[in-house]
Scaffold this motif. Structure first.
Motif, PDB file in Angstrom:
ATOM      1  N   HIS A  55      40.717  43.366  27.590  1.00 25.13           N
ATOM      2  CA  HIS A  55      41.818  44.182  27.075  1.00 25.13           C
ATOM      3  C   HIS A  55      42.061  45.434  27.916  1.00 25.13           C
ATOM      4  CE1 HIS A  55      42.165  41.679  23.484  1.00 25.13           C
ATOM      5  NE2 HIS A  55      40.839  41.688  23.431  1.00 25.13           N
ATOM      6  N   VAL A  56      41.263  45.623  28.953  1.00 21.08           N
ATOM      7  CA  VAL A  56      41.472  46.746  29.867  1.00 21.08           C
ATOM      8  C   VAL A  56      42.285  46.313  31.076  1.00 21.08           C
ATOM      9  CG1 VAL A  56      40.344  48.442  31.357  1.00 21.08           C
ATOM     10  CG2 VAL A  56      39.360  47.893  29.117  1.00 21.08           C
ATOM     11  N   HIS A  57      41.807  45.281  31.784  1.00 20.04           N
ATOM     12  CA  HIS A  57      42.436  44.876  33.043  1.00 20.04           C
ATOM     13  C   HIS A  57      43.351  43.664  32.899  1.00 20.04           C
ATOM     14  CE1 HIS A  57      39.886  47.703  35.133  1.00 20.04           C
ATOM     15  NE2 HIS A  57      38.811  47.159  34.594  1.00 20.04           N
ATOM     16  N   GLY A  58      43.206  42.911  31.804  1.00 22.99           N
ATOM     17  CA  GLY A  58      44.008  41.717  31.610  1.00 22.99           C
ATOM     18  C   GLY A  58      43.267  40.452  31.995  1.00 22.99           C
ATOM     19  N   ALA A  59      43.781  39.308  31.535  1.00 24.02           N
ATOM     20  CA  ALA A  59      43.225  37.979  31.761  1.00 24.02           C
ATOM     21  C   ALA A  59      41.929  37.789  30.978  1.00 24.02           C
ATOM     22  CB  ALA A  59      43.036  37.696  33.255  1.00 24.02           C
ATOM     23  N   TRP A  60      41.288  36.625  31.174  1.00 27.04           N
ATOM     24  CA  TRP A  60      40.078  36.262  30.432  1.00 27.04           C
ATOM     25  C   TRP A  60      38.869  36.325  31.351  1.00 27.04           C
ATOM     26  CZ3 TRP A  60      40.071  32.466  25.878  1.00 27.04           C
ATOM     27  CH2 TRP A  60      41.286  32.498  25.179  1.00 27.04           C
ATOM     28  N   PHE A  61      37.740  36.749  30.786  1.00 25.73           N
ATOM     29  CA  PHE A  61      36.485  36.591  31.512  1.00 25.73           C
ATOM     30  C   PHE A  61      36.190  35.098  31.639  1.00 25.73           C
ATOM     31  CE2 PHE A  61      35.822  40.672  29.121  1.00 25.73           C
ATOM     32  CZ  PHE A  61      35.991  41.500  30.232  1.00 25.73           C
ATOM     33  N   ARG A  62      35.470  34.725  32.681  1.00 25.70           N
ATOM     34  CA  ARG A  62      35.240  33.305  32.934  1.00 25.70           C
ATOM     35  C   ARG A  62      34.149  32.721  32.047  1.00 25.70           C
ATOM     36  NH1 ARG A  62      32.382  29.459  36.097  1.00 25.70           N
ATOM     37  NH2 ARG A  62      30.736  30.965  36.546  1.00 25.70           N
ATOM     38  N   ILE A  63      33.071  33.432  31.894  1.00 29.58           N
ATOM     39  CA  ILE A  63      31.906  32.887  31.210  1.00 29.58           C
ATOM     40  C   ILE A  63      31.115  34.005  30.555  1.00 29.58           C
ATOM     41  CG2 ILE A  63      30.621  32.952  33.387  1.00 29.58           C
ATOM     42  CD1 ILE A  63      28.924  30.648  32.437  1.00 29.58           C
ATOM     43  N   LEU A  64      30.621  33.742  29.349  1.00 29.41           N
ATOM     44  CA  LEU A  64      29.775  34.675  28.623  1.00 29.41           C
ATOM     45  C   LEU A  64      28.545  33.932  28.136  1.00 29.41           C
ATOM     46  CD1 LEU A  64      32.475  36.413  26.362  1.00 29.41           C
ATOM     47  CD2 LEU A  64      31.600  37.229  28.558  1.00 29.41           C
ATOM     48  N   SER A  65      27.530  34.686  27.753  1.00 32.34           N
ATOM     49  CA  SER A  65      26.342  34.081  27.156  1.00 32.34           C
ATOM     50  C   SER A  65      26.689  33.552  25.768  1.00 32.34           C
ATOM     51  CB  SER A  65      25.230  35.121  27.048  1.00 32.34           C
ATOM     52  OG  SER A  65      25.574  36.098  26.068  1.00 32.34           O
ATOM     53  N   ALA A  66      25.734  32.871  25.163  1.00 26.42           N
ATOM     54  CA  ALA A  66      25.959  32.317  23.831  1.00 26.42           C
ATOM     55  C   ALA A  66      26.386  33.389  22.834  1.00 26.42           C
ATOM     56  CB  ALA A  66      24.702  31.609  23.342  1.00 26.42           C
ATOM     57  N   SER A  67      25.803  34.565  22.969  1.00 26.17           N
ATOM     58  CA  SER A  67      26.104  35.645  22.019  1.00 26.17           C
ATOM     59  C   SER A  67      27.320  36.468  22.408  1.00 26.17           C
ATOM     60  CB  SER A  67      24.894  36.567  21.891  1.00 26.17           C
ATOM     61  OG  SER A  67      24.581  37.160  23.148  1.00 26.17           O
ATOM     62  N   GLY A  68      27.930  36.143  23.549  1.00 28.55           N
ATOM     63  CA  GLY A  68      29.119  36.863  23.973  1.00 28.55           C
ATOM     64  C   GLY A  68      28.867  37.943  24.994  1.00 28.55           C
ATOM     65  N   GLU A 124      28.586  37.919  34.475  1.00 26.50           N
ATOM     66  CA  GLU A 124      29.050  38.141  35.840  1.00 26.50           C
ATOM     67  C   GLU A 124      30.251  39.063  35.807  1.00 26.50           C
ATOM     68  OE1 GLU A 124      29.915  34.047  36.897  1.00 26.50           O
ATOM     69  OE2 GLU A 124      32.008  34.282  36.337  1.00 26.50           O
ATOM     70  N   ASP A 125      30.660  39.522  36.995  1.00 28.53           N
ATOM     71  CA  ASP A 125      31.833  40.397  37.057  1.00 28.53           C
ATOM     72  C   ASP A 125      32.950  39.762  37.884  1.00 28.53           C
ATOM     73  OD1 ASP A 125      30.833  40.569  39.611  1.00 28.53           O
ATOM     74  OD2 ASP A 125      30.820  42.766  39.696  1.00 28.53           O
ATOM     75  N   THR A 126      32.878  38.444  38.047  1.00 28.61           N
ATOM     76  CA  THR A 126      33.909  37.722  38.806  1.00 28.61           C
ATOM     77  C   THR A 126      34.854  37.057  37.820  1.00 28.61           C
ATOM     78  OG1 THR A 126      32.367  35.861  38.976  1.00 28.61           O
ATOM     79  CG2 THR A 126      32.520  37.352  40.861  1.00 28.61           C
ATOM     80  N   LYS A 127      35.989  37.686  37.613  1.00 30.44           N
ATOM     81  CA  LYS A 127      36.925  37.175  36.608  1.00 30.44           C
ATOM     82  C   LYS A 127      37.609  35.902  37.050  1.00 30.44           C
ATOM     83  CE  LYS A 127      39.125  39.843  33.978  1.00 30.44           C
ATOM     84  NZ  LYS A 127      39.845  41.099  33.782  1.00 30.44           N
ATOM     85  N   SER A 128      37.960  35.812  38.323  1.00 29.15           N
ATOM     86  CA  SER A 128      38.707  34.644  38.787  1.00 29.15           C
ATOM     87  C   SER A 128      38.160  34.164  40.119  1.00 29.15           C
ATOM     88  CB  SER A 128      40.205  34.966  38.901  1.00 29.15           C
ATOM     89  OG  SER A 128      40.950  33.781  39.099  1.00 29.15           O
ATOM     90  N   PRO A 129      37.062  33.404  40.093  1.00 27.50           N
ATOM     91  CA  PRO A 129      36.586  32.750  41.311  1.00 27.50           C
ATOM     92  C   PRO A 129      37.381  31.473  41.556  1.00 27.50           C
ATOM     93  CG  PRO A 129      35.129  32.252  39.500  1.00 27.50           C
ATOM     94  CD  PRO A 129      36.188  33.176  38.958  1.00 27.50           C
ATOM     95  N   ALA A 130      36.930  30.653  42.493  1.00 31.17           N
ATOM     96  CA  ALA A 130      37.658  29.445  42.856  1.00 31.17           C
ATOM     97  C   ALA A 130      37.945  28.574  41.640  1.00 31.17           C
ATOM     98  CB  ALA A 130      36.853  28.652  43.884  1.00 31.17           C
ATOM     99  N   GLY A 131      39.208  28.184  41.514  1.00 36.62           N
ATOM    100  CA  GLY A 131      39.614  27.238  40.491  1.00 36.62           C
ATOM    101  C   GLY A 131      40.143  27.838  39.209  1.00 36.62           C
ATOM    102  N   LYS A 132      39.940  29.137  38.949  1.00 37.97           N
ATOM    103  CA  LYS A 132      40.270  29.661  37.621  1.00 37.97           C
ATOM    104  C   LYS A 132      41.768  29.979  37.473  1.00 37.97           C
ATOM    105  CE  LYS A 132      38.874  33.006  34.128  1.00 37.97           C
ATOM    106  NZ  LYS A 132      39.955  33.993  34.029  1.00 37.97           N
ATOM    107  N   VAL A 133      42.191  31.067  38.045  1.00 40.22           N
ATOM    108  CA  VAL A 133      43.584  31.579  38.019  1.00 40.22           C
ATOM    109  C   VAL A 133      44.204  31.590  36.620  1.00 40.22           C
ATOM    110  CG1 VAL A 133      43.912  30.826  40.412  1.00 40.22           C
ATOM    111  CG2 VAL A 133      44.875  29.411  38.580  1.00 40.22           C
TER     112      VAL A 133
END
Length: 403
Positions: free
Chosen positions: A358-371, A375-384
């Motif tokens: 909600h700060v920079h926009g878009a979705w984080f790629r992956i989170l742990s089970a608890s949320g 990582e800090d890579t929002k859009s690596p290869a394939g995401k967009v």
């Protein structure tokens, strides 16, 4: 900088305006950070939009950017998105192999504008077809261009006796023995788009054939769910990538999100040509994904579960939640079953609280089970954010939302 969102602050996820605003915020992240005037788009973005690799390009990102930009043009009517679609489409041609056994197909990766990995993946070629279908929709590709992408897949990978596509041609020009469902699922998706935008019956027929093969045929041997990996003869390979359940393109285990993606594709195909078997099959896949994949303790759907239906990867991936709320909404609209409406809302609530930036926009790629952040890579290869915006656009297309 991080922000905390509370349950009381949740918007109305059954509002068309909310979904359109959210897509607009996601697009803005890429509009601001990803465009490369020298050609195409940058494919590697940190959470704040910083480009962390300016010279590497991946076929999956390149094709999916054609999709996101063309859909943005359709949804907004802004000419700038049509121009960006043309920009992405032109850069896609840098991936095309000029010579060799797979000449005319598209390489897997580039480095500094030169082909780095010449592997030809059916997964990537399926997205070439999807990209061209959407470019055709807005007048940037001809029907013949769409047909060429389909025919390339036909020549390189399709095996009529198998009613399925093989998976990979290595750099030496050899078709490897591995077979997988993932490329076939996305080819089904691409064929449905090609049919929708050209009206050519063969695309719908191929999509239906792939549904028969994978959802009604091969799934019988794996307990009614869609398994990922097979041998050359399409016998189940229970061990491929067993030690690598988090693989991006070929993960081990039953993929929660692939069950729901197939459910969505069944309903899209049903919309084009009603089949009385498709809705109950989609219901069964969605219910199984929820039964085995929903994390009752933490919320959200896990990445995968093993052949005994035990979790094998409990991380929370953006695309699993997005594809599953799209299929849930489609099922709610076609069946009227409130359980699917509640699935849609639960997935949105969890994603809004945890996965959406909600700060920079878009979705984080992956989170742990608890949320928690991994990582800090929002859009690596394939995401967009092809999955997240695509899911929103799918819900908007289905309708039934409040203004």
């Amino acid at each position: 900088m991080e922000t905390t969102v509370h349950i009381a602050d949740l918007p109305d996820f059954e509002s068309e305006a909310v979904l359109r605003a959210h897509v607009g915020q996601t697009l803005a992240f890429y509009d601001t950070n990803a465009f490369d005037p020298a050609g195409g788009f940058f494919h590697y973005l940190k959470d704040d939009g910083t480009v962390y690799d300016r010279t590497h390009r991946h076929l999956v990102s390149a094709t999916r950017l054609v999709f996101t930009q063309s859909m943005a043009h359709v949804q907004t009517g802004h000419a700038s998105y049509r121009e960006r679609t043309a920009h992405a489409l032109a850069h896609l041609e840098v991936f095309r192999l000029p010579t060799g056994p797979a000449a005319g197909a598209y390489a897997w990766t580039l480095r500094d504008g030169v082909i780095e990995d010449p592997t030809v993946m059916a997964y990537g070629q399926a997205f070439v077809l999807l990209a061209r279908a959407h470019a055709h929709r807005i007048g940037l590709c001809s029907a013949a261009d769409v047909a060429q992408a389909f025919d390339t897949m036909e020549a390189l990978f399709y095996r009529a006796a198998d009613q399925a596509y093989a998976d990979e041609i290595n750099g030496a020009g050899t078709l490897i023995d591995y077979r997988g469902q993932n490329a076939n699922m996305h080819m089904c998706e691409a064929c449905l788009a090609a049919y929708a935008f050209t009206g050519e019956a063969r695309y719908l027929q191929r999509a239906q054939s792939l549904i028969e093969r994978f959802v009604f045929g091969l799934a019988e041997a794996s307990g009614g769910l869609v398994w990922e990996h097979y041998g050359q003869d399409w016998s189940i390979d229970w061990d491929y990538n067993r030690d690598n359940p988090g693989n991006i393109f070929k993960p081990w285990g039953f993929q929660t999100g692939h069950q729901t993606e197939w459910a969505k594709l069944l309903l899209i195909a049903h919309g084009h040509a009603p089949d009385s078997r498709y809705i109950p099959r989609a219901v069964a896949l969605q219910q199984a994904a929820w039964q085995h994949g929903w994390d009752a303790s933490n919320g959200g759907l896990i990445y995968g579960f093993d052949p005994e239906y035990r979790p094998c990867d409990t991380d929370k991936y953006f695309w699993v939640q997005a594809e599953s709320f799209a299929s849930a909404w489609r099922l709610w609209r076609v069946t009227g079953d409130e359980a699917f409406r509640e699935q849609y809302l639960q997935l949105w609530r969890w994603s809004w609280l945890h996965l959406i930036d909600h700060v920079h926009g878009a979705w984080f790629r992956i989170l742990s089970a608890s949320g928690g952040k991994l990582e800090d890579t929002k859009s690596p290869a394939g995401k967009v954010d092809y999955h997240t915006m695509g899911a929103c656009w799918d819900v908007l297309a289905v309708g039934g939302l409040r203004p």
